[in-house]
Design a protein around this motif. Structure first.
Motif, PDB file in Angstrom:
ATOM      1  N   HIS A 126       4.871   4.092   4.324  1.00 56.56           N
ATOM      2  CA  HIS A 126       5.350   2.748   4.042  1.00 56.56           C
ATOM      3  C   HIS A 126       6.191   2.643   2.775  1.00 56.56           C
ATOM      4  O   HIS A 126       7.004   1.723   2.654  1.00 56.56           O
ATOM      5  CB  HIS A 126       4.161   1.794   3.939  1.00 56.56           C
ATOM      6  N   SER A 127       6.014   3.562   1.851  1.00 56.06           N
ATOM      7  CA  SER A 127       6.783   3.490   0.607  1.00 56.06           C
ATOM      8  C   SER A 127       7.955   4.454   0.578  1.00 56.06           C
ATOM      9  O   SER A 127       8.818   4.345  -0.291  1.00 56.06           O
ATOM     10  CB  SER A 127       5.866   3.766  -0.588  1.00 56.06           C
ATOM     11  N   VAL A 128       7.997   5.409   1.516  1.00 61.36           N
ATOM     12  CA  VAL A 128       9.099   6.377   1.552  1.00 61.36           C
ATOM     13  C   VAL A 128       9.740   6.442   2.944  1.00 61.36           C
ATOM     14  O   VAL A 128      10.943   6.210   3.091  1.00 61.36           O
ATOM     15  CB  VAL A 128       8.618   7.785   1.125  1.00 61.36           C
ATOM     16  N   ILE A 129       8.957   6.757   3.960  1.00 62.43           N
ATOM     17  CA  ILE A 129       9.536   7.003   5.279  1.00 62.43           C
ATOM     18  C   ILE A 129      10.084   5.723   5.928  1.00 62.43           C
ATOM     19  O   ILE A 129      11.217   5.701   6.416  1.00 62.43           O
ATOM     20  CB  ILE A 129       8.496   7.690   6.188  1.00 62.43           C
ATOM     21  N   TRP A 130       9.304   4.653   5.937  1.00 62.09           N
ATOM     22  CA  TRP A 130       9.796   3.407   6.534  1.00 62.09           C
ATOM     23  C   TRP A 130      10.995   2.851   5.764  1.00 62.09           C
ATOM     24  O   TRP A 130      11.993   2.459   6.386  1.00 62.09           O
ATOM     25  CB  TRP A 130       8.654   2.399   6.619  1.00 62.09           C
TER      26      TRP A 130
END
Length: 597
Positions: free
Chosen positions: A306-310
């Motif tokens: 949620h903090s990098v990939i999305w």
């Protein structure tokens, strides 16, 4: 007023959820959403069951059913559990809808067109005995970076680094212990390094995030690697390209399509309301989404997604990574405002484990205890910023000493005395300093508690609400209205009880995001009518695009209390109250510990 997206982690549909799960994604997101609605914001709370990936297929094989049958079974179980907890989803759906397939394929295509998805030949892990692909999370071994001996094939939980299964030292299958076979296979990869600079700049602008989330996310940027978003498997979203879409052995992998669920659920919600473009108010980075805020709720094991990939997926689709590009047909999409991650909830000092019978399933809990008792424990003692241990003794103590003896006692004795001596809410005359002081404490609670909930400090928030309760109980003890029985003292008795009942009403509003079921009961005990806290409904619906029918959670949350004090009307009839909360016998502890063995 802002448009507030509450994006809630998607529970995996391979079994019932336990209370550790809902302490991370469920109750905190509902408390926040209920408060934000009461404060006048336009909230869209979405999620659903995550139903793709090899783990579902492995479990289905073990149970002798198809993956769809397994997903159908647990989708319904999870929907019923979340409904029992009163989680106020605008839409709780699933990832096997045709709408979700279409939105996932649109983002895949947009990323590919902008150059952020690349084809690579890589090594894939297969089971030598079955020939089937082994998912990364079903492979364990020693981390080549830190030496941790139980690292997974996708990530090391000890050092936090992303991994590929073939990097592990002495890899082994978690399914049957065999050594996986690595064979060459062609797949599509998300070019994560192309977003390192953009995500780093974005993270640098994040203020008020929980420090552990921000630090962990920044550390991940140091060694971003391209990440495979397709797998050799039969169960998942088809790859939307000629020569690939009809293949039975290649699918988009679950980690990629699950995070897209937040967007696809919003699109589905809009379509079901009759305004297919309504989702843009929460998602569009152009004019329609200028006042939009997006909060993502999950356990700490999902931070990286949620903090990098999305964010990388959103940036790439919007054409905002190193390779630039053009937004897809959905337009530029908003990044998260905040990633709200909870820590782990353990049980009697042990990690939750279904196989070891160290588990409390939500439905089992709700069959024996009130939903608000669990919600209270999670809010007051849950894993907000540190790992927390659930013990039966602490659950019973908080229920009996705080809910029953504190809040329940205030409600029962103030309404009982007013009903017995007046039959209605008595008028207040000639307020004293003590009366005004208590009313001011309750009034001040709206700003204090609301600010804390808005900052995701729910432990402190419910503590402040319960402080109002404690002050009201102290006031009643000091004023002793039960002693004011003669005719000359009765107006004073009425004033004390009116003040107490007003604070009961105010405290009920302050506690209602945490305790929505009992809030409705207290509202009615005060002689009020209508909905104080709206509840979700389970609705059976047809797939919008011709797929199988399924249950959803939804509701009308335009009704209910506002985040403000509402003056009580003297003369409103009162009835003798029934207890709002049940006191638990200490035998509960012994019984539950015996069940654990």
């Amino acid at each position: 007023m802002s448009h507030v997206l509450a994006a809630v982690a998607w529970p995996y549909a391979n079994g019932p959820r336990h209370i550790g799960h809902v302490s991370g994604f469920g109750v905190p997101s509902d408390v926040f959403s209920r408060y934000m609605r009461m404060a006048g914001h336009d909230v869209l709370m979405v999620s659903g069951t995550d139903e793709h990936g090899t783990p579902i297929q492995v479990q289905a094989d073990a149970d002798g059913v198809t993956p769809r049958e397994l997903a159908d079974r647990y989708n319904r179980v999870i929907v019923e559990d979340l409904h029992g907890l009163g989680l106020s989803y605008d839409l709780f759906t699933r990832t096997t809808t045709r709408n979700h397939y279409a939105v996932t394929q649109e983002l895949f295509t947009g990323l590919l067109d902008n150059g952020y998805i690349v084809r690579k030949t890589t090594l894939g892990a297969k089971s030598p005995s079955t020939g089937r692909t082994l998912p990364d999370r079903y492979i364990e071994g020693t981390c080549p970076i830190c030496g941790y001996d139980s690292a997974r094939g996708d990530q090391c939980d000890n050092c936090g680094n992303q991994l590929d299964p073939e990097q592990l030292i002495n890899p082994r299958s978690k399914i049957n212990g065999e050594t996986p076979e690595f064979v060459e296979t062609e797949h599509f990869f998300l070019d994560l390094p192309a977003f390192a600079e953009a995500i780093g700049s974005w993270l640098d602008q994040r203020e008020n995030w929980r420090p552990n989330v921000l630090k962990f996310s920044r550390n991940l940027l140091d060694d971003l690697q391209p990440r495979a978003i397709t797998r050799d498997l039969e169960w998942g979203v088809p790859i939307p390209l000629d020569g690939w879409r009809d293949r039975g052995d290649k699918r988009i992998y679950v980690w990629f399509d699950a995070v897209i669920g937040y967007l696809s659920a919003s699109v589905e919600w809009a379509r079901r309301t009759g305004d297919p473009e309504a989702w843009r108010k929460w998602w569009s980075a152009d004019s329609e989404g200028k006042d939009a805020l997006a909060y993502y709720f999950m356990g700490k094991d999902n931070i990286v997604f949620h903090s990098v990939i999305w964010p990388a997926i959103l940036l790439g689709y919007s054409g905002e990574g190193d390779k630039a590009g053009e937004p897809g047909r959905l337009g530029r999409l908003n990044l998260p405002t905040e990633v709200v991650s909870s820590e782990y909830l353990t049980m009697e000092g042990k990690k939750f484990s279904s196989s070891r019978r160290v588990v409390i399933y939500v439905r089992d809990f709700l069959s024996r205890y009130d939903a608000d008792a669990l919600r209270y424990f999670i809010a007051a003692a849950g894993p907000e910023s540190n790992d927390t241990d659930f013990t039966w003794s602490e659950f019973v103590r908080r229920n009996n000493d705080e809910l029953v003896a504190g809040w329940g006692n205030l409600v029962n004795r103030s309404i009982s005395m007013a009903a017995k001596n007046f039959g209605t809410i008595p008028p207040a005359v000639d307020l004293t300093d003590a009366d005004r002081d208590l009313l001011e404490v309750a009034q001040a609670g709206f700003a204090t508690v609301g600010d804390l909930i808005g900052k995701h400090r729910q432990k402190a928030a419910i503590g402040e609400a319960m402080r109002v309760v404690a002050e009201a109980n102290k006031y009643l003890s000091e004023q002793a209205p039960w002693k004011l029985k003669d005719e000359a003292s009765k107006p004073r008795m009425g004033t004390v009880l009116h003040v107490a009942l007003q604070v009961v009403s105010d405290a009920n509003t302050l506690l209602s995001p945490f305790l929505p079921h009992s809030a409705q009961k207290v509202h009615e005990l005060l002689g009020s009518t209508g909905v104080h806290q709206p509840m979700p409904d389970i609705v059976e619906v047809d797939d919008l695009d011709g797929g199988p029918a399924y249950p959803i959670l939804t509701g009308d949350y335009t009704v209910g209390a506002r985040w403000e004090s509402v003056p009580l009307v003297a003369g409103t009839p009162l009835q003798a109250p029934k207890p709002v909360f049940k006191k638990l016998d200490t035998a509960v502890i012994e019984e539950e510990l015996a069940r654990l063995g």
